[in-house]
Write an enzyme that holds these catalytic residues in place. Structure first.
Site, PDB file in Angstrom:
ATOM      1  CE  LYS A  83      27.775  41.295  24.258  1.00 53.65           C
ATOM      2  NZ  LYS A  83      27.697  41.559  25.704  1.00 53.65           N
TER       3      LYS A  83
HETATM    4  C1  E4P Z   1      30.451  42.271  27.672  1.00 50.25           C
HETATM    5  O1  E4P Z   1      30.154  42.200  26.508  1.00 50.25           O
HETATM    6  C2  E4P Z   1      30.031  41.312  28.682  1.00 50.25           C
HETATM    7  O2  E4P Z   1      28.667  41.575  28.871  1.00 50.25           O
HETATM    8  C3  E4P Z   1      30.767  41.488  29.982  1.00 50.25           C
HETATM    9  O3  E4P Z   1      31.847  42.383  29.811  1.00 50.25           O
HETATM   10  C4  E4P Z   1      31.225  40.199  30.613  1.00 50.25           C
HETATM   11  O4  E4P Z   1      31.967  40.479  31.777  1.00 50.25           O
HETATM   12  P1  E4P Z   1      32.302  39.375  32.892  1.00 50.25           P
HETATM   13  O5  E4P Z   1      33.309  38.415  32.325  1.00 50.25           O
HETATM   14  O6  E4P Z   1      32.856  40.166  34.032  1.00 50.25           O
HETATM   15  O7  E4P Z   1      31.001  38.687  33.213  1.00 50.25           O
END
Ligand code: E4P
Length: 216
Positions: A83
């Protein structure tokens, strides 16, 4: 539409898997911090629990550093996907990793143009953050609809749209209506997807009535 669990807690992956809701796992440094676990150990543990992708985030800020991290993380398990935040260095690194046949998920996507560049860089997935757009009074779901429509114009684009920063069951329903490939859901929202007060009261009533008629 696939459901990815948004967590760095293996027990939560196991619980989601038990109800068929763990097609993948998404993590980020904040979730790793909250889990209190060591990064590599927890990623490998979760990767062993499911067959689908487990997204592990690189934290270097330059291309070569991200590539180094990506190459290393890809060795942890065959289903680890690297990622990468969608910065200039992130796009450069995704391009290099794509050539090395290492899967990437470009994250922190907030605009259609970023989504287009991610596809051109050969990202396997993008993670547009809808809740954080809603937080600043923009419409996160509009971004998803635009990206899905844009990608559909070019059948050669194989980048999957993984809706992230999901905060409510409605986000999940709207993602499905928009034709997203996957949605990344925190365990609390998975619970909300399953529950309905009328189901609870109906079950209660049926069980109470059954007790009245069952033979002693
Ligand atoms: C996903 O890829 C992220 O890890 C996550 O959904 C972020 O969510 P948040 O905006 O609630 O922190």
């Amino acid at each position: 539409m696939k459901i990815f669990v948004d967590t760095a807690v293996p027990e939560e992956v196991q619980a989601a898997k038990a109800i068929g809701c763990a097609d993948g796992v998404t993590t980020n440094p904040t979730l790793i911090l909250k889990s209190g676990r060591e990064f590599k150990t927890v990623i490998r543990e979760m990767a062993a629990l499911i067959e689908g992708p487990v997204l592990a985030e690189a934290v270097s800020e330059d291309r070569d550093g991200i590539v180094r991290e990506g190459v290393e993380m890809a060795k942890w398990a065959p289903n680890v996907v690297v990622k990468i935040p969608i910065t200039r260095a992130g796009l450069e690194a995704a391009t290099v990793l794509h050539r090395e046949e290492i899967r990437t998920a470009l994250t922190l996507v907030f605009s259609p143009t970023q989504a287009l560049l991610a596809a051109r860089a050969g990202a396997s997935m993008i993670c547009p953050f809808i809740g954080r757009l809603d937080d600043i009074a923009q419409n996160g779901m509009d971004l998803i609809r635009t990206i899905v429509e844009m990608y559909a114009n070019y059948p050669e684009i194989t980048t999957e749209v993984v809706v992230a920063s999901v905060r409510t069951p409605n986000h999940v329903v709207e993602s499905a209506l928009a034709g997203a490939d996957a949605v990344t859901v925190p365990p609390k929202v998975i619970e909300q997807l399953m529950r309905h007060p009328l189901t609870d009261s109906g079950v209660r009533q049926f069980l109470d009535d059954w007790k009245k008629i069952r033979p002693a």
